[in-house]
Design an enzyme around this catalytic site. Structure first.
Site, mmCIF file in Angstrom:
data_model
loop_
_atom_site.group_PDB
_atom_site.id
_atom_site.type_symbol
_atom_site.label_atom_id
_atom_site.label_comp_id
_atom_site.label_asym_id
_atom_site.label_seq_id
_atom_site.Cartn_x
_atom_site.Cartn_y
_atom_site.Cartn_z
ATOM 1 N N LYS A 129 45.304 34.919 44.032
ATOM 2 C CA LYS A 129 46.133 35.889 43.512
ATOM 3 C C LYS A 129 47.490 35.459 44.136
ATOM 4 O O LYS A 129 47.609 34.691 44.978
ATOM 5 C CB LYS A 129 45.558 37.352 44.525
ATOM 6 C CG LYS A 129 44.271 37.922 44.063
ATOM 7 C CD LYS A 129 44.702 39.150 43.726
ATOM 8 C CE LYS A 129 43.068 40.058 43.515
ATOM 9 N NZ LYS A 129 43.062 41.054 44.596
ATOM 10 N N HIS A 132 52.312 37.578 47.154
ATOM 11 C CA HIS A 132 53.656 38.628 46.480
ATOM 12 C C HIS A 132 54.828 38.721 48.032
ATOM 13 O O HIS A 132 54.683 38.217 49.103
ATOM 14 C CB HIS A 132 53.103 39.871 46.137
ATOM 15 C CG HIS A 132 52.355 40.824 47.240
ATOM 16 N ND1 HIS A 132 52.875 41.280 48.246
ATOM 17 C CD2 HIS A 132 50.954 41.237 47.288
ATOM 18 C CE1 HIS A 132 52.127 41.812 48.885
ATOM 19 N NE2 HIS A 132 50.814 41.867 48.405
ATOM 20 N N HIS A 135 53.933 39.410 51.438
ATOM 21 C CA HIS A 135 53.351 38.136 52.316
ATOM 22 C C HIS A 135 54.361 37.665 52.754
ATOM 23 O O HIS A 135 54.420 37.296 53.753
ATOM 24 C CB HIS A 135 52.563 37.546 51.448
ATOM 25 C CG HIS A 135 51.129 38.329 50.948
ATOM 26 N ND1 HIS A 135 50.821 38.305 49.656
ATOM 27 C CD2 HIS A 135 50.160 38.773 51.674
ATOM 28 C CE1 HIS A 135 49.782 39.045 49.533
ATOM 29 N NE2 HIS A 135 49.341 39.490 50.631
HETATM 30 N N1 ARG Z 1 45.040 39.946 52.631
HETATM 31 C C1 ARG Z 1 45.309 41.166 52.750
HETATM 32 C C2 ARG Z 1 46.333 41.679 51.919
HETATM 33 O O1 ARG Z 1 46.818 40.888 51.211
HETATM 34 C C3 ARG Z 1 46.089 41.317 54.016
HETATM 35 C C4 ARG Z 1 45.273 41.107 55.366
HETATM 36 C C5 ARG Z 1 45.860 41.946 56.423
HETATM 37 N N2 ARG Z 1 45.074 41.445 57.709
HETATM 38 C C6 ARG Z 1 43.764 41.970 58.155
HETATM 39 N N3 ARG Z 1 43.220 41.486 59.181
HETATM 40 N N4 ARG Z 1 43.286 43.082 57.502
HETATM 41 O O2 ARG Z 1 46.592 43.059 51.520
#
Ligand code: ARG
Length: 572
Positions: A129, A132, A135
């Site tokens: 993905k 974005h 991030h």
């Molecule tokens: N991958 C997730 C996202 O893009 C964020 C992860 C956040 N960290 C966690 N431990 N849940 O939304």
């Protein structure tokens, strides 16, 4: 040097019922210099001492004057309920400048965190993905928070909790088998994977059997089917390669890439503990944990088809991290839209009986807004994010080559890269993190406004004076900093001496913007000093003292910028 500590000790020594720590916290900076440099309001002691504040002030003053005042305090005056301390500027300047000169880039560092581990989870993009803009903000914030904690002596562990597991991988595998092509994907992994993923959703609307196929594929993945696992690995590696390019540009790295998939085999234990504690309840076929606070929606642990979800993996991850790292703090740098998710995860851990759930911290942040039209239409795309960084570098280069002072730089490309990337990072870390970030090129690259380039320029200015001095063979090491008593010199000294407290506050609040604010003020103060006090043309002793102060300011700007992930350049 911490003159507040000295003052607190002085006041506490005057009466055995006064606590130095309490005094320290109560010390204020008077609104007007004429009223002294540090003030102690005696009102807080009125109840303990059963006396009126003015009488308390007078009493303490009398005791203080019985002994010799420490060198850096020139006088103490009682006024109303306040005790006002006047500092000896020369002594303070000397103590501060000498300390920085000695400690150099170690100035402000401490070992207060020794033996404690702070785990900072940040960036955490999703495989296949787009990476974005959120991030990217998480990356900037987490990188800075980790540096701030390591500066204070904590062991830090930087974790990239990759989104590399979940039912969407079942869909992606179905899509890949139908329409994927390894070669096309290798050329442009994330966009191509996204394309077939979007196509899956379109086609699944017409043909629901695709959903069944996707579910079966995810189950096969969970069961370790070799061919399906190979495909999944291919998606992960291809995505990581793209993310890596971005991390390199930003100068960011990680100690661990243990993402969601890492916890798949650690989830049965979570379910086991929840069952054992009797807190797992059925709800419409799913298994959930309910909270005493009824306004909080239950945390889903197992879906009705028995598969685990995002939250289950987070609970397993927290458990693993506690055992593996025995963290003092477990920090999650993730946007505020996930606030409820983390409340549920931490709440579940607490219900499981883990008191350390209180050491888990969600560090949230707001949205990025793009008032520049051209950007908003394209945003959200991984290539674009790289474009943003590249554009920042290109635009900086344009400014540099067109400016009268820097057009002859021999390393313009490197300078443009550091300044351009620094400008973007600065913007992300400029305001309190929960506020939205407004991203416009005009502000980001405004060399005169509150911007990364402005601060970097102040640093380069300092370096240029110092190198001139070196060329002229001036050795300012022996300079006497007690000569630095004018307003501009002294104000700069005071800024420098508040660095340590600034870093501590930033750490306590997980707020790099406190450092960004500080380094901006410091650069402004340095410029004021530089524009008011001539350095190279001053009389010899003053010149040496000012050069020494310049070196301290440059050092401190460099360290503070490092804390927010921004590199400096000596010429620009
Ligand atoms: N991958 C997730 C996202 O893009 C964020 C992860 C956040 N960290 C966690 N431990 N849940 O939304």
């Amino acid at each position: 040097m911490d003159e507040k500590k000295i003052i607190a000790a002085l006041i506490a020594a005057a009466n055995e019922n006064i606590d130095a720590g309490m005094v320290y916290d109560a010390l204020e900076t008077p609104p007007d210099r004429k009223m002294g440099d540090v003030a102690f309001p005696c009102f807080k002691l009125a109840r303990t001492l059963r006396m009126a504040p003015p009488a308390i002030a007078a009493g303490i003053l009398e005791k203080i004057n019985e002994d010799k005042l420490p060198g850096m305090i020139s006088k103490v005056v009682a006024a109303g309920g306040y005790l006002n301390f006047y500092l000896d500027r020369g002594a303070i300047s000397k103590a501060t400048v000498d300390e920085i000169t000695e400690l150099k880039d170690g100035y402000g560092r401490s070992d207060e965190g020794a033996g404690k581990t702070v785990l900072v989870e940040f960036s955490s993009p999703n495989i296949a993905k787009p990476f974005h803009i959120g991030h990217l903000v998480s990356t900037a914030l987490g990188h800075s928070i980790a540096r701030i904690y390591s500066f204070l002596g904590y062991d830090t562990v930087r974790v990239n909790h990759l989104g590399d597991w979940g039912t969407q991988f079942g869909k992606l595998i179905t899509a890949y088998k139908l329409w994927g092509n390894e070669e096309t994907i290798m050329k442009d992994p994330i966009n191509e994977l996204l394309k077939i993923y979007v196509r899956f959703h379109e086609e699944a609307e017409k043909d629901p059997s695709l959903e069944d196929d996707a579910r079966a594929n995810f189950r096969a993945l969970e069961n370790g089917d070799p061919e399906i696992t190979r495909l999944w690995r291919f998606f992960v590696d291809a995505s990581l390669k793209e993310f890596d390019r971005m991390y390199k540009l930003l100068g960011v790295d990680f100690d661990s890439f243990a993402g969601e998939s890492f916890y798949t085999d650690k989830m049965p234990e979570v379910v086991e503990i929840l069952k054992e504690k009797g807190i797992l309840e059925e709800s419409d076929g799913a298994m959930v944990v309910r909270f005493d606070d009824e306004s909080m929606p239950p945390c889903i642990i197992l879906k009705s088809d028995g598969t685990t979800i995002y939250a289950t993996r987070d609970i397993a991850a927290a458990l693993y991290r506690k055992r593996h790292y025995d963290f003092y703090k477990n920090v999650y740098v993730v946007g505020t839209p996930q606030t409820l998710h983390f409340k549920q995860v931490f709440g579940t851990l607490k219900k499981m009986g883990f008191e350390w759930a209180d050491d888990c911290v969600h560090v949230g942040f707001g949205y990025v807004r793009f008032p520049d039209k051209a950007m908003s239409t394209r945003h959200g795309d991984v290539v674009l994010l790289e474009d943003v960084l590249n554009e920042a570098v290109a635009k900086t280069k344009e400014i540099i080559v067109n400016s009268a002072t820097s057009k002859d730089l021999d390393n313009a490309d490197l300078v443009a890269e550091k300044v351009g990337i620094g400008a973007v990072l600065y913007t992300f870390l400029k305001n309190s993190r929960e506020r939205d970030i407004i991203f416009t090129w005009k502000d980001i690259l405004d060399f005169e406004g509150e911007s990364g380039p402005y601060v970097q320029y102040a640093y380069a200015r300092g370096c240029s004076v110092l190198s001139k001095a070196q060329e002229a063979g001036i050795d300012y090491g022996s300079g006497d900093a007690s000569l630095l008593t004018s307003d501009e010199e002294y104000n700069l000294v005071r800024m420098l001496s508040s660095f340590r407290d600034t870093v501590r506050e930033a750490a306590a609040r997980f707020e790099p913007s406190i450092v960004t604010r500080y380094v901006t003020d410091l650069a402004q103060q340095f410029n004021k000093f530089y524009n008011t006090c001539s350095v190279m043309k001053a009389e010899e002793e003053i010149r040496k003292a000012r050069l020494k102060l310049t070196a301290c300011a440059a050092e401190c700007i460099k360290t503070a910028l490092w804390l927010i992930g921004v590199d400096v350049v000596e010429k620009m």
